[in-house]
Scaffold this motif. Structure first.
Motif, PDB file in Angstrom:
ATOM      1  N   HIS A   4     -11.956 -31.441 -29.069  1.00  0.00           N
ATOM      2  CA  HIS A   4     -11.502 -30.272 -29.331  1.00  0.00           C
ATOM      3  C   HIS A   4     -10.729 -30.225 -27.797  1.00  0.00           C
ATOM      4  CE1 HIS A   4     -14.570 -29.217 -32.485  1.00  0.00           C
ATOM      5  NE2 HIS A   4     -13.558 -29.300 -32.641  1.00  0.00           N
ATOM      6  N   ALA A   5      -9.976 -28.967 -27.897  1.00  0.00           N
ATOM      7  CA  ALA A   5      -8.960 -27.632 -26.421  1.00  0.00           C
ATOM      8  C   ALA A   5     -10.363 -27.743 -25.538  1.00  0.00           C
ATOM      9  CB  ALA A   5      -7.883 -27.353 -26.813  1.00  0.00           C
ATOM     10  N   GLU A   6     -10.162 -27.684 -24.463  1.00  0.00           N
ATOM     11  CA  GLU A   6     -11.711 -26.516 -23.856  1.00  0.00           C
ATOM     12  C   GLU A   6     -11.169 -25.238 -24.088  1.00  0.00           C
ATOM     13  OE1 GLU A   6     -13.852 -27.529 -21.133  1.00  0.00           O
ATOM     14  OE2 GLU A   6     -13.510 -29.790 -22.725  1.00  0.00           O
ATOM     15  N   LEU A   7     -12.421 -24.503 -24.271  1.00  0.00           N
ATOM     16  CA  LEU A   7     -11.983 -22.874 -24.512  1.00  0.00           C
ATOM     17  C   LEU A   7     -10.565 -23.093 -23.873  1.00  0.00           C
ATOM     18  CD1 LEU A   7     -13.782 -20.935 -25.957  1.00  0.00           C
ATOM     19  CD2 LEU A   7     -15.001 -20.391 -24.176  1.00  0.00           C
ATOM     20  N   GLY A 132     -12.335 -24.885 -36.085  1.00  0.00           N
ATOM     21  CA  GLY A 132     -12.976 -25.728 -34.806  1.00  0.00           C
ATOM     22  C   GLY A 132     -13.748 -25.205 -33.643  1.00  0.00           C
ATOM     23  N   ILE A 133     -14.642 -23.747 -34.396  1.00  0.00           N
ATOM     24  CA  ILE A 133     -15.090 -22.722 -33.645  1.00  0.00           C
ATOM     25  C   ILE A 133     -16.334 -23.858 -33.220  1.00  0.00           C
ATOM     26  CG2 ILE A 133     -16.447 -21.226 -32.716  1.00  0.00           C
ATOM     27  CD1 ILE A 133     -14.117 -19.710 -34.682  1.00  0.00           C
ATOM     28  N   GLU A 134     -16.503 -25.049 -32.379  1.00  0.00           N
ATOM     29  CA  GLU A 134     -18.007 -25.500 -32.126  1.00  0.00           C
ATOM     30  C   GLU A 134     -18.449 -24.729 -31.284  1.00  0.00           C
ATOM     31  OE1 GLU A 134     -19.190 -29.683 -30.494  1.00  0.00           O
ATOM     32  OE2 GLU A 134     -17.018 -30.167 -31.282  1.00  0.00           O
ATOM     33  N   THR A 135     -19.837 -24.923 -31.387  1.00  0.00           N
ATOM     34  CA  THR A 135     -21.232 -24.035 -30.967  1.00  0.00           C
ATOM     35  C   THR A 135     -22.588 -25.351 -30.883  1.00  0.00           C
ATOM     36  OG1 THR A 135     -22.484 -23.936 -32.628  1.00  0.00           O
ATOM     37  CG2 THR A 135     -20.784 -22.147 -32.346  1.00  0.00           C
ATOM     38  N   ASP A 136     -23.067 -25.001 -29.458  1.00  0.00           N
ATOM     39  CA  ASP A 136     -24.543 -25.898 -30.151  1.00  0.00           C
ATOM     40  C   ASP A 136     -25.327 -25.866 -30.994  1.00  0.00           C
ATOM     41  OD1 ASP A 136     -25.805 -23.291 -29.743  1.00  0.00           O
ATOM     42  OD2 ASP A 136     -25.897 -23.832 -27.227  1.00  0.00           O
ATOM     43  N   SER A 137     -26.674 -26.420 -31.142  1.00  0.00           N
ATOM     44  CA  SER A 137     -27.542 -26.349 -32.096  1.00  0.00           C
ATOM     45  C   SER A 137     -28.200 -25.602 -32.047  1.00  0.00           C
ATOM     46  CB  SER A 137     -27.655 -26.997 -32.789  1.00  0.00           C
ATOM     47  OG  SER A 137     -26.627 -28.068 -33.075  1.00  0.00           O
ATOM     48  N   VAL A 138     -28.268 -24.690 -31.208  1.00  0.00           N
ATOM     49  CA  VAL A 138     -29.770 -23.332 -31.084  1.00  0.00           C
ATOM     50  C   VAL A 138     -29.155 -22.062 -32.724  1.00  0.00           C
ATOM     51  CG1 VAL A 138     -30.499 -21.920 -30.011  1.00  0.00           C
ATOM     52  CG2 VAL A 138     -29.578 -23.922 -28.682  1.00  0.00           C
ATOM     53  N   TYR A 139     -29.959 -22.661 -33.421  1.00  0.00           N
ATOM     54  CA  TYR A 139     -29.813 -22.218 -34.810  1.00  0.00           C
ATOM     55  C   TYR A 139     -29.674 -20.514 -34.758  1.00  0.00           C
ATOM     56  CZ  TYR A 139     -28.674 -26.480 -36.964  1.00  0.00           C
ATOM     57  OH  TYR A 139     -28.408 -27.912 -36.933  1.00  0.00           O
ATOM     58  N   SER A 140     -28.909 -19.772 -35.428  1.00  0.00           N
ATOM     59  CA  SER A 140     -29.641 -17.970 -35.327  1.00  0.00           C
ATOM     60  C   SER A 140     -28.703 -17.509 -33.753  1.00  0.00           C
ATOM     61  CB  SER A 140     -30.692 -17.281 -34.778  1.00  0.00           C
ATOM     62  OG  SER A 140     -31.621 -17.477 -34.402  1.00  0.00           O
ATOM     63  N   ALA A 142     -26.775 -19.202 -32.046  1.00  0.00           N
ATOM     64  CA  ALA A 142     -25.655 -20.825 -30.405  1.00  0.00           C
ATOM     65  C   ALA A 142     -24.586 -20.298 -30.200  1.00  0.00           C
ATOM     66  CB  ALA A 142     -25.129 -21.274 -31.927  1.00  0.00           C
ATOM     67  N   ARG A 143     -24.353 -20.887 -29.058  1.00  0.00           N
ATOM     68  CA  ARG A 143     -23.177 -20.383 -28.134  1.00  0.00           C
ATOM     69  C   ARG A 143     -22.346 -21.442 -28.129  1.00  0.00           C
ATOM     70  NH1 ARG A 143     -25.458 -18.540 -23.685  1.00  0.00           N
ATOM     71  NH2 ARG A 143     -24.055 -18.789 -21.683  1.00  0.00           N
ATOM     72  N   ILE A 144     -20.875 -20.701 -28.423  1.00  0.00           N
ATOM     73  CA  ILE A 144     -19.344 -21.663 -28.725  1.00  0.00           C
ATOM     74  C   ILE A 144     -18.784 -22.189 -27.357  1.00  0.00           C
ATOM     75  CG2 ILE A 144     -17.381 -21.373 -29.013  1.00  0.00           C
ATOM     76  CD1 ILE A 144     -17.816 -18.459 -30.284  1.00  0.00           C
ATOM     77  N   LYS A 145     -19.220 -23.321 -27.642  1.00  0.00           N
ATOM     78  CA  LYS A 145     -18.903 -24.096 -26.664  1.00  0.00           C
ATOM     79  C   LYS A 145     -17.052 -24.478 -26.595  1.00  0.00           C
ATOM     80  CE  LYS A 145     -21.212 -28.706 -27.610  1.00  0.00           C
ATOM     81  NZ  LYS A 145     -22.112 -29.165 -27.779  1.00  0.00           N
ATOM     82  N   SER A 146     -16.577 -24.602 -27.823  1.00  0.00           N
ATOM     83  CA  SER A 146     -15.412 -25.046 -27.626  1.00  0.00           C
ATOM     84  C   SER A 146     -14.310 -24.666 -28.913  1.00  0.00           C
ATOM     85  CB  SER A 146     -14.672 -26.577 -27.170  1.00  0.00           C
ATOM     86  OG  SER A 146     -14.902 -26.967 -28.901  1.00  0.00           O
ATOM     87  N   ILE A 147     -12.964 -23.997 -28.771  1.00  0.00           N
ATOM     88  CA  ILE A 147     -11.997 -24.028 -30.322  1.00  0.00           C
ATOM     89  C   ILE A 147     -10.738 -24.047 -30.237  1.00  0.00           C
ATOM     90  CG2 ILE A 147     -10.873 -21.432 -31.327  1.00  0.00           C
ATOM     91  CD1 ILE A 147     -12.903 -20.123 -30.311  1.00  0.00           C
ATOM     92  N   ARG A 148     -10.428 -25.027 -30.886  1.00  0.00           N
ATOM     93  CA  ARG A 148      -9.522 -25.436 -31.487  1.00  0.00           C
ATOM     94  C   ARG A 148      -8.873 -24.436 -31.703  1.00  0.00           C
ATOM     95  NH1 ARG A 148     -11.514 -29.440 -35.399  1.00  0.00           N
ATOM     96  NH2 ARG A 148     -10.148 -28.027 -36.826  1.00  0.00           N
ATOM     97  N   THR A 149      -7.116 -25.022 -31.257  1.00  0.00           N
ATOM     98  CA  THR A 149      -6.070 -23.698 -31.014  1.00  0.00           C
ATOM     99  C   THR A 149      -5.283 -24.161 -32.468  1.00  0.00           C
ATOM    100  OG1 THR A 149      -4.662 -24.390 -29.010  1.00  0.00           O
ATOM    101  CG2 THR A 149      -6.709 -22.318 -29.179  1.00  0.00           C
TER     102      THR A 149
END
Ligand code: ADP
Ligand code: ASP
Ligand code: MG
Length: 432
Positions: A4-7, A132-140, A142-149
């Motif tokens: 993934h590209a960094e944010l 590819g909006i990738e987050t951590d796994s804290v359900y409900s 979660a925080r975005i880690k990266s987005i593929r552009t």
């Protein structure tokens, strides 16, 4: 999952194939034409409104811009989904919760794309996993880690409008995650940051950010420009108008946020860096949060280790504790803390498993948090005195208090909230 590209990828640039882009231009100009537009629940709350949103997007595109749409679920839909899950187990959190509550956005983005197609505008509905909006796994929460552009870039270059499901992400194991209630704002600002844009538009059902929730304080005034810092405090203190993470991401990545009305064609509020604001009132806004619950535990042991353990168990469950206070009793201590009402069932479960039987738990449900926020408070002593005098004059009892350089918050009885908010709003000369 792909790399993934960094944010905010440092070397990010939109590669433009001018034979496919609608007008030939170099990379910089191409990016300047992109505009992220986020539509909230009421803005897509009916088919008629969805068609209005589609027309607004089509108009923008006809003017040579490249809109990227981010949408929430139709109004009331996420509440309906949460309530369905709660009928089975209100304390359940896990991948099924997020899969359930994320489903509303799938419906709204599909409807927006159908409405755009009807207007002859090619558009593509995109769920978080496709983008590819990738987050951590804290359900409900979660925080975005990266987005593929990559996909976004390809869609825009092909002249197609991306219509992205807000609120959702995907974790490393391909589970659907959600960003917390109101999280579509965060999806939008994160997409704008990933595309290295300087601004993001948040369309909603009020024309601006006001000096208090206009539904609670009829004399609230519009704030034309507000600093990221103040908006962050307001959002974290319960002002629903923006999700707190969206403001954090905007501040960190230099994405100015324009909050405006979906059905009124005019400027709203710009959230900008503090240095760009010339004058600051002592207090910029009165903010409230009616969805607050206080737990009081007594008697508890005096050791800090006990409290440390309790709060670490709560945080493992994804509960974020807000205001905390401890006081000494004749025997032992009393601990009081507040959490958001959504987490009440989770906290009850944790307390039942964790606390020794002699500790009595009192739950206060009929409370609310009232706060004043303003960077001007830094240079003006006496705000706390005025804040508490207003409450005292009205005979309003305070349960818990917290302050920082730019805010004062108190937990009070919910049935006194209107009264307290209006009186504080007048005291700090905010009334129109
Ligand atoms: P959306 O569905 O568009 O995301 P929200 O309901 O999440 O809309 O947020 C908009 C609501 O925020 C408004 O209808 C208003 O009642 C509330 N609100 C709370 N505080 C403020 C404020 N200071 N200024 C404007 N709106 C506020
Ligand atoms: N639909 C989600 C919610 O109601 C996300 C959002 O509206 O921003 O919380
Ligand atoms: Mg919202």
């Amino acid at each position: 999952m792909d790399r993934h590209a960094e944010l905010l990828p440092r070397n990010f640039s939109l590669r433009v194939d001018s034979s496919r882009a609608s007008t030939p231009s170099n990379g910089v100009e191409f990016r300047d034409r992109i505009i992220v537009k986020k539509f909230g629940g009421t803005s897509v709350g009916s088919i008629e409104r969805i068609e209005h949103v589609a027309a607004l997007v089509a108009r923008e595109r006809a003017q040579g811009r490249l809109p990227v749409v981010v949408a929430s679920a139709m109004s009331g839909e996420t509440n309906r989904l949460v309530a369905l899950g709660n009928q089975i187990d209100p304390s359940y959190r896990g991948p099924a919760y997020d899969m359930l509550v994320a489903s509303g956005e799938q419906v709204s983005i599909a409807l927006i794309v159908i409405a755009l197609a009807k207007l002859g505008v090619p558009a593509k509905p995109l769920l978080a996993y496709q983008l590819g909006i990738e987050t951590d796994s804290v359900y409900s929460k979660a925080r975005i880690k990266s987005i593929r552009t990559k996909e976004l870039e390809a869609t825009l270059v092909a002249g197609v409008v991306p219509v992205i499901a807000g609120f959702q992400g995907v974790d490393e194991e391909y589970n659907i995650t959600t960003l917390g209630r109101g999280g579509s704002d965060t999806s939008a600002v994160a997409v704008a940051a990933a595309l290295q844009l300087g601004a993001c538009e948040i369309y909603t059902d009020v024309p601006a950010v006001f000096s208090a929730d206009p539904r609670l304080v009829p004399k609230a005034r519009e704030i034309p420009r507000l600093s990221f810092e103040e908006m962050m405090e307001m959002a974290s203190l319960g002002s629903k108008v923006l999700h707190v993470r969206s403001v954090e991401i905007g501040a960190k990545h230099g994405v100015r946020i324009h909050v405006r009305h979906t059905f009124q064609d005019r400027e709203g509020t710009w959230i900008v860096p503090e240095g760009e604001i010339m004058e600051n009132p002592v207090v910029s806004a009165v903010t409230h949060d009616a969805a607050t619950v206080v737990f009081k535990l007594a008697p508890i042991p005096g050791e800090t280790a006990f409290i440390a353990k309790l709060f670490s168990v709560l945080s493992e469950k994804g509960v974020s504790v807000d205001i905390i206070s401890q006081s000494q009793l004749e025997r032992g201590y009393r601990l009081a803390f507040s959490v958001t009402a959504e987490d009440e069932p989770l906290v009850k479960n944790v307390l039942a498993a964790f606390l020794p039987s002699e500790v009595k738990v009192e739950t206060l449900n009929d409370v609310a948090k009232i706060s004043t926020v303003g960077v001007g408070m830094r240079n003006h002593p006496g705000v706390a005195a005025r804040f508490f005098s207003v409450l005292a004059d009205k005979g309003i009892q305070v349960q818990l208090v917290t302050t920082s350089e730019i805010k004062i918050s108190a937990i009070i009885d919910r049935d006194r909230l209107d009264d307290a908010a209006r009186a504080l709003h007048s005291e700090f000369s905010l009334d129109i």
